[in-house]
Design a protein around this motif. Structure first.
Motif, PDB file in Angstrom:
ATOM      1  N   VAL A 250       0.641  -0.806  -0.158  1.00  0.00           N
ATOM      2  CA  VAL A 250      -0.435   0.209  -0.193  1.00  0.00           C
ATOM      3  C   VAL A 250       0.698   1.353   0.090  1.00  0.00           C
ATOM      4  N   ARG A 251       1.879   1.231   0.456  1.00  0.00           N
ATOM      5  CA  ARG A 251       2.752   2.667   1.183  1.00  0.00           C
ATOM      6  C   ARG A 251       3.548   2.783  -0.108  1.00  0.00           C
ATOM      7  N   PHE A 283      -7.497 -16.570  11.607  1.00  0.00           N
ATOM      8  CA  PHE A 283      -7.729 -15.571  10.577  1.00  0.00           C
ATOM      9  C   PHE A 283      -8.923 -13.830  11.219  1.00  0.00           C
ATOM     10  N   PRO A 284      -9.684 -13.832  12.432  1.00  0.00           N
ATOM     11  CA  PRO A 284      -9.768 -13.243  12.429  1.00  0.00           C
ATOM     12  C   PRO A 284      -8.974 -11.712  12.823  1.00  0.00           C
ATOM     13  N   PRO A 285      -8.575 -12.225  13.827  1.00  0.00           N
ATOM     14  CA  PRO A 285      -6.951 -11.098  14.399  1.00  0.00           C
ATOM     15  C   PRO A 285      -5.848 -10.821  13.736  1.00  0.00           C
ATOM     16  N   LEU A 286      -5.771 -11.927  12.614  1.00  0.00           N
ATOM     17  CA  LEU A 286      -5.103 -11.395  11.704  1.00  0.00           C
ATOM     18  C   LEU A 286      -6.209 -10.201  10.654  1.00  0.00           C
ATOM     19  N   ILE A 287      -7.342 -10.649  10.274  1.00  0.00           N
ATOM     20  CA  ILE A 287      -7.390  -9.701   9.235  1.00  0.00           C
ATOM     21  C   ILE A 287      -7.868  -8.376  10.254  1.00  0.00           C
ATOM     22  N   ASP A 288      -7.899  -7.980  11.201  1.00  0.00           N
ATOM     23  CA  ASP A 288      -8.078  -6.518  11.827  1.00  0.00           C
ATOM     24  C   ASP A 288      -6.396  -6.315  12.203  1.00  0.00           C
ATOM     25  N   GLN A 289      -5.616  -7.034  11.782  1.00  0.00           N
ATOM     26  CA  GLN A 289      -4.267  -6.638  12.340  1.00  0.00           C
ATOM     27  C   GLN A 289      -3.773  -6.112  10.765  1.00  0.00           C
ATOM     28  N   ALA A 290      -4.367  -6.770   9.683  1.00  0.00           N
ATOM     29  CA  ALA A 290      -3.868  -6.608   8.412  1.00  0.00           C
ATOM     30  C   ALA A 290      -4.409  -4.938   7.731  1.00  0.00           C
ATOM     31  N   VAL A 294      -2.985  -1.873   7.039  1.00  0.00           N
ATOM     32  CA  VAL A 294      -3.018  -0.868   5.331  1.00  0.00           C
ATOM     33  C   VAL A 294      -3.561   0.841   6.268  1.00  0.00           C
ATOM     34  N   VAL A 295      -4.583   0.688   7.003  1.00  0.00           N
ATOM     35  CA  VAL A 295      -4.529   2.323   7.371  1.00  0.00           C
ATOM     36  C   VAL A 295      -3.151   2.918   7.777  1.00  0.00           C
ATOM     37  N   ALA A 296      -2.680   2.513   8.660  1.00  0.00           N
ATOM     38  CA  ALA A 296      -1.651   3.070   9.354  1.00  0.00           C
ATOM     39  C   ALA A 296      -1.136   3.475   8.028  1.00  0.00           C
ATOM     40  N   ALA A 297      -0.755   2.594   6.635  1.00  0.00           N
ATOM     41  CA  ALA A 297      -0.126   3.092   5.580  1.00  0.00           C
ATOM     42  C   ALA A 297      -1.159   4.174   4.813  1.00  0.00           C
ATOM     43  N   LYS A 298      -2.124   4.451   4.931  1.00  0.00           N
ATOM     44  CA  LYS A 298      -2.957   4.853   3.926  1.00  0.00           C
ATOM     45  C   LYS A 298      -3.981   5.683   4.666  1.00  0.00           C
TER      46      LYS A 298
END
Length: 571
Positions: A250-251, A283-290, A294-298
């Protein structure tokens, strides 16, 4: 005269943003033409604004006229675009109409409010014609695009060189990826990078055995030994590694988020330490971390996660992903399964929009004899998914249509059918408020109600009616929103079964039907809307209502018509 095209310059506009619309006309006659082209922005209630321009065309000539419209600054709304070419200077009811055409445009705060998902999968070193490729997505109002297999490797997304060979042996180009990102973003769409959450090629996976997942016989789990399954349990070193890859994509390339993929297996596995791993819980914690990464990047970025075969939708639907995405596989083979998948996912996610990746295998080897059946399947699947309030990942590239889970194997629609599908997608945008608006719901349940939860009793003269998708019948789905009752009529009268992923019989059409609906509140107006008739424009029809029984005439039904009943009492 012919009206060739109506094309907004963006798939989605932000509230308050002016909309640029290009209308292309042609003079197919042997005489010069002078007239007035009128473009209207409309809802089901009428025309909101109108703009006119003079047209002068020599014999055989064409012209593209550009308009700027100002939709209301609402947070979410689809609109119709209706263009009429009049002869001479007249532009009203008395003017001679030379041609008509219709289209649509959309206003959203964010793509996730109405995710019309498309795909790109061709990232070879560029040739000419890329703008036409992105315009093809725009023509279907695709506002979020999955960049499928754009990357170097699953464990390291960014390539070591500008041109590279991916894990499947395809020659790809990072400049092509950058150009495609910019191309779709300029047209108002979001670009999501494909990224598998746990896939890694053998050269990485076998060099890091402590990061692998294993089966009950302590063998590394892989997808045909092409991609090995890495350990995504909380605390595994693989998780921060792959999440950092997503954020860096993303960045570095200005993607608008990540499409998170999985393979549907294994359901359970073992870490190198012999600890069991339940992937539905991992899966859920991985989704939330991802998503956080990406929000931190954009800040405006997001993620979508693939619930393969609807697994594990119960745990992933409530996560922070932006929409629920389900790749549909057997045993979900019936139109009723598509409806159930959408409605269950909406409930589990507290109202997120739902995207079905329902690949149409009939297009994979369609020839002259079978192509009409494949096209009929696409129309019925589009109608079923939209009537249930969902979205369909189906179209992409230049008139491409997905028929295989490996997207580069997409088929290409013939031009006439591509135009028909475009009419359907214009319809999906124009009537967004009656198809996918969050306030839509099934009618209240009753003991006598059908699969759609509707207590309304419906009959149609001359054809059998069913609230379940049933071969040889007219399938009805009832929905409502404040101030409206809706009845979807989907024509299965020509079908011998109700499998969505099979060749279907092209609809012969049903004519002069009389629909009777009981137990309705008082109605003040009835309209018919259909992508198969009147260029998608609403059609007012005569109706009567006595003792709660409303009767309305449907002049013709081909594949899909919606009866819109406006209630007399305010919502």
């Amino acid at each position: 005269m012919s009206m060739i095209d109506i094309l907004p310059d963006k798939s989605t506009y932000r509230p308050g943003e002016p909309a640029g619309v290009a209308v292309t006309v042609a003079n197919d006659t042997a005489a010069p033409l002078r007239g007035q082209l009128v473009l209207e922005l409309a809802t089901i209630h009428g025309v909101l604004c109108r703009s006119a321009q003079p047209v002068a065309l020599a014999p055989g000539a064409g012209s593209t006229l550009r308009f700027t419209l100002h939709p209301p600054a609402l947070p979410r709304r689809g609109y119709g675009l209706d263009a009429t070419l009049y002869a001479g200077d007249a532009t009203g009811e008395d003017g001679q109409v030379l041609a008509r055409a219709s289209g649509a445009l959309d206003v959203l705060e964010r793509w996730s409010q109405a995710p019309r998902y498309g795909f790109l999968s061709d990232f070879a070193p560029q040739a000419a014609g890329q703008e036409a490729r992105y315009d093809s997505l725009l023509r279907y109002h695709v506002n979020v695009v999955q960049f499928y297999d754009w990357m170097w490797r699953h464990y390291q997304l960014l390539p070591p060189a500008e041109e590279f060979t991916d894990a499947m042996g395809r020659n790809l180009s990072l400049p092509s990826v950058r150009d495609a990102i910019a191309g779709v973003q300029q047209r108002g769409a979001a670009a999501l990078a494909y990224g598998a959450v746990y896939g890694a090629e053998p050269e990485f996976a076998l060099a890091h055995p402590a990061l692998l997942l294993y089966d009950e016989e302590t063998r590394p789990i892989s997808l045909a030994e092409l991609f090995y399954i890495m350990n995504i349990a909380p605390g595994s070193p693989w998780v921060p590694l792959i999440v950092a890859e997503f954020a860096e994509a993303v960045r570095a390339l200005d993607f608008d988020g990540i499409h998170l993929d999985q393979y549907g297996f294994p359901k359970t596995a073992w870490a190198a330490s012999s600890e069991p791993v339940n992937l539905a819980d991992a899966f859920p914690p991985l989704i939330d971390q991802a998503r956080a990464a990406v929000v931190a990047a954009k800040p405006e970025a997001g993620v979508i996660f693939n619930a393969v075969g609807n697994w594990p939708v119960e745990t992933v639907a409530p996560t922070t992903q932006d929409a629920v995405y389900i790749e549909v596989w057997p045993p979900d083979e019936d139109y009723a399964d598509l409806v159930r998948l959408i409605r269950d996912a909406r409930r589990l996610s507290a109202g997120k929009q739902v995207i079905l990746a329902a690949y149409l295998a009939p297009f994979a080897a369609a020839g002259p004899e079978t192509l009409p059946g494949a096209e009929a399947a696409a129309l019925l699947a589009t109608a079923a998914i939209a009537a249930a309030g969902g979205f369909h990942l189906l179209l992409g590239e230049c008139a491409g249509i997905l028929c295989d889970p490996y997207y580069p194997k997409y088929a290409t629609m013939r031009p006439a059918f591509a135009r028909q599908m475009r009419t359907y997608y214009d319809f999906l945008v124009r009537y967004e408020e009656f198809l996918t608006a969050p306030e839509l719901q099934g009618c209240p349940s009753a003991p006598s109600g059908g699969a759609d939860g509707s207590p309304l009793q419906m009959t149609v003269t001359g054809v059998r009616v069913s609230r379940q998708p049933e071969a040889g019948a007219l399938w009805t789905l009832a929905r409502r929103k404040p101030g409206y009752h809706l009845v979807h009529l989907i024509n299965l009268a020509d079908q011998t079964d109700t499998h969505w992923n099979a060749l279907r019989t092209p609809a012969a059409g049903l004519g002069d039907l009389e629909l009777a609906v009981s137990d309705l509140p008082a109605v003040r107006r009835v309209l018919l809307i259909s992508p198969d008739a009147n260029q998608g424009r609403p059609l007012a029809v005569p109706w009567t209502q006595a003792g709660g029984m409303l009767t309305v005439r449907v002049p013709r039904l081909v594949v899909w018509t919606v009866v819109v009943m406006m209630l007399a009492s305010p919502p």
